[in-house]
Design a protein around this motif. Structure first.
Motif, PDB file in Angstrom:
ATOM      1  N   ASN A   5       0.851  -1.017  -0.018  1.00 30.53           N
ATOM      2  CA  ASN A   5       0.008  -0.056  -0.009  1.00 30.53           C
ATOM      3  C   ASN A   5       0.925   1.147  -0.049  1.00 30.53           C
ATOM      4  O   ASN A   5       1.540   1.577   0.932  1.00 30.53           O
ATOM      5  CB  ASN A   5      -1.057  -0.068   1.233  1.00 30.53           C
ATOM      6  CG  ASN A   5      -2.013  -1.060   0.903  1.00 30.53           C
ATOM      7  OD1 ASN A   5      -2.483  -1.475   0.295  1.00 30.53           O
ATOM      8  ND2 ASN A   5      -2.296  -1.548   2.356  1.00 30.53           N
ATOM      9  N   PRO A   8      -3.060   4.756  -0.901  1.00 32.09           N
ATOM     10  CA  PRO A   8      -4.422   4.293  -1.258  1.00 32.09           C
ATOM     11  C   PRO A   8      -5.063   5.453  -1.815  1.00 32.09           C
ATOM     12  O   PRO A   8      -5.942   5.042  -2.532  1.00 32.09           O
ATOM     13  CB  PRO A   8      -4.995   3.972   0.081  1.00 32.09           C
ATOM     14  CG  PRO A   8      -3.831   3.484   0.867  1.00 32.09           C
ATOM     15  CD  PRO A   8      -2.607   4.307   0.321  1.00 32.09           C
ATOM     16  N   CYS A  13      -2.563   0.566  -4.123  1.00 31.15           N
ATOM     17  CA  CYS A  13      -3.035  -0.323  -2.874  1.00 31.15           C
ATOM     18  C   CYS A  13      -2.418  -1.649  -3.421  1.00 31.15           C
ATOM     19  O   CYS A  13      -2.217  -1.840  -4.508  1.00 31.15           O
ATOM     20  CB  CYS A  13      -4.439  -0.459  -2.630  1.00 31.15           C
ATOM     21  SG  CYS A  13      -5.267   0.925  -2.361  1.00 31.15           S
TER      22      CYS A  13
END
Length: 143
Positions: A5, A8, A13
């Motif tokens: 990640n 995000p 992600c």
């Protein structure tokens, strides 16, 4: 496929699929494929990973890209995605109709759906066994 990640809010992600357009020594550029960020250009740089083994008297540091070459994904990983072409590999009979439905429903058109079904000797076939546990129906009474 992205393995970490990174951002995000920007669509970077774990599990994000990317179409790579340029490979550099310290940077990979590409476009996100699928999802709400489809087609968005991104740049990914190498990151430092620390590996601490109790057996080693030092900390191993590696600089690498947080990506992995991706040719396929599991049924669970494909949920929520719509794909242009889908190939389903069934080396064993499917025991969950829900999972088979999820796998089949990922494709836009039935013409773009392919199956590879193999038996115990890895010989391709054209059918698979529908596993039903009859013990589950022993105490059911009909009215």
């Amino acid at each position: 496929m992205l393995l970490r990640n990174l951002s995000p809010p920007s669509g970077l992600c774990n599990g994000t699929r990317l179409m790579i357009t340029s490979l550099g020594e310290n940077t990979i550029t590409g476009n996100i494929t699928g999802g709400s960020f489809d087609g968005k250009p991104v740049a990914i740089s190498r990151i430092v990973l620390n590996i601490e083994e109790r057996k080693l008297p030092f900390i191993l540091k590696r600089r690498q890209f947080p990506v992995r070459l991706c040719y396929g994904m599991t049924i669970n990983n494909s949920q929520g995605q719509i794909l242009d072409k889908v190939g389903i590999y069934l080396p064993n009979p499917v025991s969950s109709h829900g999972q088979l439905y999820v796998a089949i429903s990922r494709v836009r058109s039935a013409a773009d759906l392919r199956f590879l079904i193999t038996n115990e000797e890895d010989v391709p076939g054209n059918h698979t066994i529908n596993i039903v546990f009859s013990e589950a129906f022993t105490d059911i009474t009909t009215k």
